[in-house]
Scaffold this motif. Structure first.
Motif, PDB file in Angstrom:
ATOM      1  N   ARG A 815      -5.872  51.104  31.045  1.00 59.16           N
ATOM      2  CA  ARG A 815      -5.499  50.045  29.670  1.00 59.16           C
ATOM      3  C   ARG A 815      -4.175  48.965  30.403  1.00 59.16           C
ATOM      4  O   ARG A 815      -4.416  47.552  29.832  1.00 59.16           O
ATOM      5  CB  ARG A 815      -4.977  50.118  28.182  1.00 59.16           C
ATOM      6  CG  ARG A 815      -5.906  51.263  27.823  1.00 59.16           C
ATOM      7  CD  ARG A 815      -5.385  51.625  26.198  1.00 59.16           C
ATOM      8  NE  ARG A 815      -6.417  51.691  25.418  1.00 59.16           N
ATOM      9  CZ  ARG A 815      -5.506  52.462  23.724  1.00 59.16           C
ATOM     10  NH1 ARG A 815      -4.918  52.052  24.147  1.00 59.16           N
ATOM     11  NH2 ARG A 815      -6.694  52.635  23.093  1.00 59.16           N
ATOM     12  N   TRP A 855       2.846  58.495  30.305  1.00 61.32           N
ATOM     13  CA  TRP A 855       1.875  59.351  29.931  1.00 61.32           C
ATOM     14  C   TRP A 855       2.268  60.398  29.662  1.00 61.32           C
ATOM     15  O   TRP A 855       0.547  61.008  28.533  1.00 61.32           O
ATOM     16  CB  TRP A 855       0.659  59.507  31.501  1.00 61.32           C
ATOM     17  CG  TRP A 855      -0.153  58.568  31.804  1.00 61.32           C
ATOM     18  CD1 TRP A 855       0.113  57.350  31.221  1.00 61.32           C
ATOM     19  CD2 TRP A 855      -1.208  57.862  32.503  1.00 61.32           C
ATOM     20  NE1 TRP A 855      -0.199  56.093  32.011  1.00 61.32           N
ATOM     21  CE2 TRP A 855      -0.658  56.831  32.409  1.00 61.32           C
ATOM     22  CE3 TRP A 855      -1.837  59.155  33.183  1.00 61.32           C
ATOM     23  CZ2 TRP A 855      -2.378  56.560  33.049  1.00 61.32           C
ATOM     24  CZ3 TRP A 855      -2.701  58.531  34.115  1.00 61.32           C
ATOM     25  CH2 TRP A 855      -2.632  57.304  34.438  1.00 61.32           C
ATOM     26  N   GLN A 858       2.096  60.487  25.646  1.00 58.51           N
ATOM     27  CA  GLN A 858       1.380  59.564  24.901  1.00 58.51           C
ATOM     28  C   GLN A 858       0.033  61.052  25.083  1.00 58.51           C
ATOM     29  O   GLN A 858      -1.384  60.135  24.580  1.00 58.51           O
ATOM     30  CB  GLN A 858       1.134  58.495  25.310  1.00 58.51           C
ATOM     31  CG  GLN A 858       2.948  57.796  25.865  1.00 58.51           C
ATOM     32  CD  GLN A 858       2.384  56.525  26.556  1.00 58.51           C
ATOM     33  OE1 GLN A 858       1.594  56.190  26.950  1.00 58.51           O
ATOM     34  NE2 GLN A 858       3.873  55.559  26.284  1.00 58.51           N
ATOM     35  N   ASP A 860      -2.097  62.066  22.697  1.00 53.24           N
ATOM     36  CA  ASP A 860      -2.801  62.013  21.235  1.00 53.24           C
ATOM     37  C   ASP A 860      -3.399  60.429  21.554  1.00 53.24           C
ATOM     38  O   ASP A 860      -4.628  59.778  21.640  1.00 53.24           O
ATOM     39  CB  ASP A 860      -2.012  62.076  20.306  1.00 53.24           C
ATOM     40  CG  ASP A 860      -1.221  63.495  20.122  1.00 53.24           C
ATOM     41  OD1 ASP A 860      -3.194  63.953  19.996  1.00 53.24           O
ATOM     42  OD2 ASP A 860      -0.802  63.755  19.842  1.00 53.24           O
ATOM     43  N   GLU A 861      -2.556  59.272  21.881  1.00 52.76           N
ATOM     44  CA  GLU A 861      -2.602  57.539  22.758  1.00 52.76           C
ATOM     45  C   GLU A 861      -3.832  57.462  23.588  1.00 52.76           C
ATOM     46  O   GLU A 861      -4.956  56.870  23.387  1.00 52.76           O
ATOM     47  CB  GLU A 861      -1.755  56.909  22.851  1.00 52.76           C
ATOM     48  CG  GLU A 861      -1.777  55.585  22.583  1.00 52.76           C
ATOM     49  CD  GLU A 861      -0.718  55.084  23.268  1.00 52.76           C
ATOM     50  OE1 GLU A 861      -0.466  53.518  24.239  1.00 52.76           O
ATOM     51  OE2 GLU A 861       0.389  55.338  22.830  1.00 52.76           O
ATOM     52  N   GLN A 864      -7.544  58.589  22.774  1.00 55.73           N
ATOM     53  CA  GLN A 864      -7.696  57.530  22.188  1.00 55.73           C
ATOM     54  C   GLN A 864      -8.697  56.296  23.156  1.00 55.73           C
ATOM     55  O   GLN A 864      -9.121  55.577  22.375  1.00 55.73           O
ATOM     56  CB  GLN A 864      -7.046  56.763  20.804  1.00 55.73           C
ATOM     57  CG  GLN A 864      -6.113  57.826  20.569  1.00 55.73           C
ATOM     58  CD  GLN A 864      -6.870  58.309  19.331  1.00 55.73           C
ATOM     59  OE1 GLN A 864      -8.343  57.556  18.250  1.00 55.73           O
ATOM     60  NE2 GLN A 864      -7.112  59.500  19.267  1.00 55.73           N
TER      61      GLN A 864
END
Length: 915
Positions: A815, A855, A858, A860-861, A864
């Motif tokens: 992202r 990272w 993060q 769980d993020e 997604q």
């Protein structure tokens, strides 16, 4: 493909193997599970390691990401700090229990004495520890060593409430060692301490694999003491010494671990850590070190999650009465009968031991009610009459035999209220045959001892009425005549205590017609009499009786009683003293009192427990002019004197509950109640009894002081310890998300209503109703509580922990233009005592090997992120072997997870490429 020595390979016939030699002419020497084999190189294929399989079979797509996330969660969820609070057991989970479970489960080594006061839930705490260790993958083999009378209670709690699948070891249990070593074959066992301490059993325990956890209940019975200049160790203590060496973790449970003897207590601590203290002086001077091995919380410390008081108040009052004239005449005759029996037993020595047991049982039944003792006298007369007929039959005296059996038939007819018609006559003969069978079977002295011994606890006494009938070979001379004379003087009017109870019930129901009332009575004769009288005097109020049976029978009686439209009275024998919760009632009558006062405390605990909204009102009914009444009142008086001296009397004149349980707990270990009551038969002024009681009470007070001094520096429970591990909401949310996705992956359904009821249907069309709210699950019988240890959750955790490695590697779109790898590892660390710790560790780097810490926080993020469209060609083996694996090893050492003296294993459980 070039093969090398040490390489793992696969052969279609022999399976997996390792190359141990490279031969000429295209052959390899390979070690397979079935031995070494010389095989052609053409028949071998290169076998990828787990990590190589993951990075060689990367996948894209939404479904692939979900599978990888489920696998990650299956390792992460059991290691949550809030794991204990996420149990699916339908129990009132209290802060002090959660804290203790967390501290022990995350400790190393795990060798502790849990010395919480009575009523704080040591059984629940132990089950939670077992459950959490099992969830963490740190418990395979566990052995519970408990008193014989508590084996079934432990079995029920661990299996029915916590789904732990324990088996009972012993001749009457699920498992025996007649044909094989049960300790080697079975991984989760409950056994009585008396069963295990035999030498043959200890030898088999030594031959079996080491236990992950051994628990001793009532650990104050593991005694060793100084006798002259030597240390005398009991068989119980010797067993504990053996099990200390045969277990990774060891937990001792006792509300009264210190019996007023510092030397004995020091030896108890040596079972946990032999190097903790050099001697008793060292222990007294450095008692703060006890925090390393002892947990002790009091009812005063324990509280609810919001800090409010855990227990409602209680009011205990002794109501004493005197016997009527006809009761006194009968009682005096009965005392004489008992005294003669004990005197004969003493004269006969070892031969008279059994008769002494019979008299003790009679004395206990007599203390319950005149109805109970009359019932037992009549049935003993029946048994003696039948026995006489059997003797005549053996002597071939047919006339005498028939006379005896005809007399027995008339007793049966009167006792069982049967007529003289054909069907009644058949029933009479059936009962007669049944008695003959029991009498011919006889009863061993050991069975009598269990029924008579006060140390057997009130729970075994319900069988005493039956045992006194079958023990008819132990009899007084002319005992049939003695019993007939006694029965002729039996009171015919309503008993004094019954009148007082009926009057009290009327007063209560005049005030509140819906009042629920619990009545405890030890013996069946008393229970049946009370049930009949209450039904007669208060028709329509309803009476339910709890007189034994399995746990299901208890729960059914509890459910009937709890129903607002159900019976207003529950009358229970000792069977109801454990395993049922009656805090929805606030009034309890002890119609009779067990000889051991600690048993009274357990009765009171049925209504005075967590969840009671009102002051628990307890009324003890006493005939003050009986021997038992005099002794009880004397004990009560001494307790109040001590409480007054220590400033432990409340405004109502009652002994403070903590002092009462502490003194009575110590007293139970120091006073032989059976001997005390027996001797009192020949001591009408109770001079000797008063002396023995005062001496025992004095010792108990000193023991209580010693305990207070020794334990004064132990860490007390603090709610501050609970708050960091009490986040049930976020933990439950993660668990709910995991189970929802797992079920949907199997094409099942997961529907959550507005009132937080979840309807789940799995792929087998099995339908369940779940909730994440503990309070709702406790109120609604058909709604199960979602938890880490729920069978459905356990099944999916097992499925996804064993998922094919080929599905654990995924590629997602970055992202922020940053590219890299996130690897997720399950790390298992083993200590010297084979203690195991599990961790989930993530390592994130860019493609040049630079660490990306954000990272790692993060994960769980990142799961997604959108799936990538294709699988790029990068050197994954280089990234794994040369960059990430060395980085993982350095990270584990830096964090202190591994040290040089500890073996450890790492397993790749997830690989995410962010590109």
């Amino acid at each position: 493909m070039k093969f090398q020595i040490g390489q793992r390979v696969f052969h279609s016939e022999h399976g997996e193997g390792v190359i141990i030699g490279i031969l000429s002419n295209g052959f390899m020497q390979v070690f397979f599970s079935n031995g070494e084999r010389r095989v052609s190189i053409d028949t071998l294929s290169y076998l990828l390691s787990r990590s190589e399989q993951i990075i060689s079979h990367l996948g894209i797509g939404e479904q692939r990401i979900k599978k990888a996330w489920l696998a990650y969660q299956s390792y992460k969820l059991p290691l949550l700090d809030s794991a204990a609070i996420l149990t699916s057991a339908k129990i009132d989970l209290l802060p002090h229990q959660v804290v203790l479970t967390h501290r022990i489960a995350t400790a190393s080594p795990r060798r502790y004495l849990v010395a919480d006061e009575v009523g704080l839930g040591k059984t629940i705490e132990t089950a939670l520890i077992l459950r959490e260790l099992a969830s963490r993958g740190e418990l395979e083999r566990a052995l519970m060593i408990v008193p014989a009378g508590l084996v079934n209670n432990w079995h029920r709690e661990l299996n029915e409430v916590f789904n732990l699948n324990f088996e009972v070891f012993g001749s009457e249990g699920d498992v025996t060692d007649r044909r094989s070593n049960a300790f080697a074959k079975h991984n989760r066992l409950i056994a009585s301490i008396d069963t295990l301490k035999r030498k043959s059993r200890i030898d088999k325990l030594r031959e079996a694999p080491i236990w992950d956890l051994v628990v001793f209940d009532e650990a104050h019975h593991l005694t060793a003491y100084k006798n002259g200049g030597k240390v005398k160790k009991t068989e119980n203590y010797k067993l504990a010494e053996v099990m200390r060496e045969l277990s990774r973790d060891l937990i001792l449970l006792s509300a009264t671990p210190h019996q007023g003897d510092n030397f004995r207590f020091w030896l108890l601590t040596k079972l946990l850590n032999p190097a903790l203290f050099h001697n008793t002086d060292d222990m007294l001077e450095n008692r703060h070190r006890l925090n390393e091995v002892v947990f002790r919380r009091t009812k005063a410390d324990a509280c609810k999650a919001d800090g409010s008081t855990l227990f409602a108040r209680r009011f205990v009052q002794t109501e004493s009465f005197i016997m009527s004239t006809e009761e006194r005449i009968f009682y005096q005759e009965l005392v004489e009968y008992l005294a003669d029996g004990f005197a004969l037993a003493n004269r006969e020595g070892a031969k008279g031991r059994a008769l002494g047991f019979v008299m003790t049982i009679f004395q206990k039944i007599a203390a319950s009610s005149f109805a109970a003792v009359n019932r037992t006298l009549r049935r003993r007369l029946l048994a003696l009459t039948i026995q006489e007929g059997i003797v005549h039959d053996g002597n071939l005296d047919i006339d005498a035999r028939e006379n005896a059996f005809n007399e027995a038939r008339e007793i049966i007819r009167a006792e069982y209220k049967l007529g003289d018609d054909r069907l009644s006559n058949l029933e009479v003969d059936h009962i007669l045959s049944d008695y003959k069978r029991k009498i011919l079977k006889k009863m061993s002295e050991e069975d009598l001892l269990v029924a008579a011994d006060s140390s057997s606890s009130e729970l075994e006494l319900g069988n005493a009425e039956e045992s006194i009938l079958t023990a008819i070979k132990y009899a007084l001379p002319e005992e049939r005549c003695r019993i007939k004379k006694l029965l002729s003087k039996s009171p015919i009017n309503l008993e004094t205590k019954v009148k007082k109870l009926l009057h009290a019930l009327g007063v209560l129901w005049n005030s509140n017609p819906n009042e629920k009332i619990v009545i405890f009575a030890t013996y069946l004769g008393t229970v049946e009499m009370l049930s009949n009288e209450i039904e007669k005097y208060y028709p329509g109020q309803g009476v339910t009786v709890l007189k034994g049976g399995d746990h299901g029978a208890k729960v059914a009686a509890e459910k009937r009683f709890k129903n607002p439209n159900g019976p207003k009275v529950l009358i229970s024998t000792a069977a109801g003293r454990e395993g049922i919760n009656l805090q929805f009632a606030r009034i309890l009558f002890n119609f009779d009192l067990p000889w051991n006062p600690m048993d009274v405390e357990q009765r009171i605990g049925r209504i005075h427990r967590y969840g009671q909204q009102d002051t628990a009102q307890v009324y003890n009914l006493i005939l003050s002019d009986t021997i038992e009444g005099k002794i009880y009142l004397l004990l009560d008086e001494k307790l109040k004197e001590i409480a007054k001296t220590l400033g432990k009397l409340d405004e109502s004149g009652n002994v403070a509950e903590d002092l009462q349980s502490q003194i009575l707990g110590q007293l139970s270990e120091k006073l032989n109640y059976e001997k005390l009551y027996n001797n009192a038969l020949n001591d009408p002024e109770l001079k000797r009894t008063k002396y023995e009681l005062e001496a025992a009470m004095s010792n108990a007070v000193e023991a209580k002081k010693a305990v207070s001094e020794l334990f004064q520096e132990l860490d007390r429970f603090s709610l501050d310890e609970y708050k960091p591990i009490s986040d049930v909401e976020s933990g439950m949310e993660e668990l709910e998300n995991f189970i929802r996705l797992a079920i949907l992956q199997e094409n099942g359904s997961f529907i959550k209503s507005e009132d937080n009821i979840i309807e789940v249907t799995d792929s087998n069309f099995t339908k369940l109703h779940l909730t994440t709210e503990r309070e709702m699950s406790l109120k609604e019988e058909n709604i199960e509580l979602l938890g880490l240890d729920h069978p459905l959750v356990s099944r999916y955790i097992e499925i996804y922990q064993n998922q094919d490695p080929k599905y654990l590697g995924i590629i997602v779109k970055s992202r922020d233009q940053m590219n890299g790898i996130v690897s997720i590892w399950n790390v298992t660390v083993q200590g010297e005592k084979k203690d195991i710790k599990q961790y989930v560790v993530s390592i994130a780097t860019d493609l040049d090997g630079n660490r990306i810490p954000k990272w790692e926080k993060q994960l769980d993020e990142i799961f997604q992120f959108n799936s990538a469209d294709n699988i790029p060609d990068i050197n994954r083996e280089y990234l794994l072997k040369d960059l990430i694996e060395p980085m993982l090893q350095r990270d584990l050492i830096y964090k202190g997870i591994v040290t040089e003296d500890r073996d450890y294993q790492t397993k790749l459980i997830g690989w995410i490429e962010v590109l």
